[in-house]
Write a protein that holds these residues in place. Structure first.
Motif, PDB file in Angstrom:
ATOM      1  N   PRO A  64       3.256 -48.246  -6.828  1.00  0.00           N
ATOM      2  CA  PRO A  64       4.704 -48.494  -6.808  1.00  0.00           C
ATOM      3  C   PRO A  64       5.150 -49.300  -5.590  1.00  0.00           C
ATOM      4  N   HIS A  65       5.948 -50.318  -5.890  1.00  0.00           N
ATOM      5  CA  HIS A  65       6.445 -51.211  -4.854  1.00  0.00           C
ATOM      6  C   HIS A  65       7.747 -51.853  -5.326  1.00  0.00           C
ATOM      7  N   THR A  66       8.387 -52.564  -4.414  1.00  0.00           N
ATOM      8  CA  THR A  66       9.619 -53.291  -4.714  1.00  0.00           C
ATOM      9  C   THR A  66       9.508 -54.705  -4.153  1.00  0.00           C
ATOM     10  N   HIS A  67      10.399 -55.565  -4.619  1.00  0.00           N
ATOM     11  CA  HIS A  67      10.540 -56.926  -4.108  1.00  0.00           C
ATOM     12  C   HIS A  67      12.021 -57.129  -3.780  1.00  0.00           C
ATOM     13  N   PRO A  68      12.335 -57.811  -2.682  1.00  0.00           N
ATOM     14  CA  PRO A  68      13.743 -58.013  -2.333  1.00  0.00           C
ATOM     15  C   PRO A  68      14.435 -59.066  -3.193  1.00  0.00           C
ATOM     16  N   GLU A  69      13.659 -59.820  -3.972  1.00  0.00           N
ATOM     17  CA  GLU A  69      14.234 -60.891  -4.782  1.00  0.00           C
ATOM     18  C   GLU A  69      14.164 -60.539  -6.269  1.00  0.00           C
ATOM     19  N   ASN A  70      15.108 -61.095  -7.046  1.00  0.00           N
ATOM     20  CA  ASN A  70      15.053 -60.993  -8.503  1.00  0.00           C
ATOM     21  C   ASN A  70      13.834 -61.771  -8.982  1.00  0.00           C
ATOM     22  N   ARG A  71      13.203 -61.282 -10.060  1.00  0.00           N
ATOM     23  CA  ARG A  71      11.996 -61.935 -10.568  1.00  0.00           C
ATOM     24  C   ARG A  71      12.025 -62.023 -12.087  1.00  0.00           C
ATOM     25  N   ILE A  72      11.383 -63.072 -12.576  1.00  0.00           N
ATOM     26  CA  ILE A  72      11.144 -63.219 -14.010  1.00  0.00           C
ATOM     27  C   ILE A  72       9.640 -63.370 -14.189  1.00  0.00           C
ATOM     28  N   TYR A  73       9.034 -62.413 -14.907  1.00  0.00           N
ATOM     29  CA  TYR A  73       7.598 -62.433 -15.182  1.00  0.00           C
ATOM     30  C   TYR A  73       7.372 -62.991 -16.587  1.00  0.00           C
ATOM     31  N   THR A  74       6.390 -63.875 -16.722  1.00  0.00           N
ATOM     32  CA  THR A  74       5.930 -64.328 -18.026  1.00  0.00           C
ATOM     33  C   THR A  74       4.440 -64.021 -18.099  1.00  0.00           C
ATOM     34  N   VAL A  75       4.026 -63.346 -19.149  1.00  0.00           N
ATOM     35  CA  VAL A  75       2.617 -63.015 -19.312  1.00  0.00           C
ATOM     36  C   VAL A  75       1.894 -64.254 -19.826  1.00  0.00           C
ATOM     37  N   MET A  76       0.896 -64.715 -19.060  1.00  0.00           N
ATOM     38  CA  MET A  76       0.131 -65.910 -19.426  1.00  0.00           C
ATOM     39  C   MET A  76      -1.082 -65.543 -20.289  1.00  0.00           C
ATOM     40  N   SER A  77      -1.767 -64.460 -19.910  1.00  0.00           N
ATOM     41  CA  SER A  77      -2.944 -64.027 -20.669  1.00  0.00           C
ATOM     42  C   SER A  77      -3.177 -62.542 -20.426  1.00  0.00           C
ATOM     43  N   GLY A  78      -3.910 -61.930 -21.346  1.00  0.00           N
ATOM     44  CA  GLY A  78      -4.184 -60.506 -21.234  1.00  0.00           C
ATOM     45  C   GLY A  78      -2.966 -59.673 -21.592  1.00  0.00           C
ATOM     46  N   VAL A  79      -3.026 -58.404 -21.229  1.00  0.00           N
ATOM     47  CA  VAL A  79      -1.905 -57.492 -21.473  1.00  0.00           C
ATOM     48  C   VAL A  79      -1.401 -56.996 -20.128  1.00  0.00           C
ATOM     49  N   PHE A  80      -0.128 -57.218 -19.883  1.00  0.00           N
ATOM     50  CA  PHE A  80       0.555 -56.857 -18.645  1.00  0.00           C
ATOM     51  C   PHE A  80       1.197 -55.490 -18.855  1.00  0.00           C
ATOM     52  N   TYR A  81       0.695 -54.482 -18.138  1.00  0.00           N
ATOM     53  CA  TYR A  81       1.274 -53.140 -18.207  1.00  0.00           C
ATOM     54  C   TYR A  81       2.147 -52.942 -16.979  1.00  0.00           C
ATOM     55  N   ILE A  82       3.408 -52.587 -17.207  1.00  0.00           N
ATOM     56  CA  ILE A  82       4.335 -52.336 -16.106  1.00  0.00           C
ATOM     57  C   ILE A  82       5.101 -51.045 -16.393  1.00  0.00           C
ATOM     58  N   GLY A  83       5.313 -50.270 -15.349  1.00  0.00           N
ATOM     59  CA  GLY A  83       6.108 -49.056 -15.441  1.00  0.00           C
ATOM     60  C   GLY A  83       7.132 -49.066 -14.316  1.00  0.00           C
ATOM     61  N   PHE A  84       8.179 -48.286 -14.482  1.00  0.00           N
ATOM     62  CA  PHE A  84       9.259 -48.261 -13.497  1.00  0.00           C
ATOM     63  C   PHE A  84       9.392 -46.877 -12.889  1.00  0.00           C
TER      64      PHE A  84
END
Length: 160
Positions: free
Chosen positions: A83-103
């Motif tokens: 678990p971590h944070t970023h100070p900036e807004n982000r837009i993720y695009t999955v290029m390959s594989g499966v991106f698993y994200i939890g909040f």
């Protein structure tokens, strides 16, 4: 807050330094002129804020400056980003594989959601989240406005 700023400043310096790639290697694209980068020319590098096996590539802009940037992140099979944070807004695009994200502030496999190639995930600034390359390597492309920062919820998870 002070700890966050202290971690963001060195991170920005590392990103700025990594953008100064020798001429024989691919350069990040400039945002003020037309350019292109072939996938095979992407320059992958280690990144101090990530586990040692994770790689980052600066695609466009300078993530260490207060301006738009594009980076790619390559995470090998089985790797967890705690678990971590970023100070900036982000837009993720999955290029390959499966991106698993939890909040959330605690790594919880039951909260992971899988996103396949072409999927887009919006992540507002300071949103606690975590990733897991649960089913194989994935590559995500991240768009944001710098300076890029990363702060782990638990400082013991920070490899820096």
């Amino acid at each position: 807050m002070v700890q966050s700023i202290m971690k963001t400043a060195p991170l920005a310096a590392v990103l700025a330094a990594s953008a100064a790639i020798p001429p024989a290697q691919a350069q990040p694209l400039s945002l003020d002129k037309t350019g292109a980068l072939h996938n095979e020319d992407v320059e992958w590098r280690s990144f101090p804020a990530f586990p040692k096996e994770v790689r980052l590539a600066v695609i466009a802009g300078d993530p260490g400056k207060p301006a738009p940037y594009v980076v790619r992140v390559k995470v090998p099979n089985g790797t967890r980003l705690m678990p971590h944070t970023h100070p900036e807004n982000r837009i993720y695009t999955v290029m390959s594989g499966v991106f698993y994200i939890g909040f959330g502030t605690v790594f919880d496999p039951d909260k992971l959601v899988a996103y396949g190639p072409g999927s887009v995930v919006i992540l507002p600034a300071n949103t606690p989240h975590f990733h897991w390359a649960k089913s194989g390597e994935y590559i995500s492309q991240v768009y944001g406005t710098g300076p890029l920062g990363l702060e782990y919820v638990d400082s013991h998870d920070d490899p820096r």
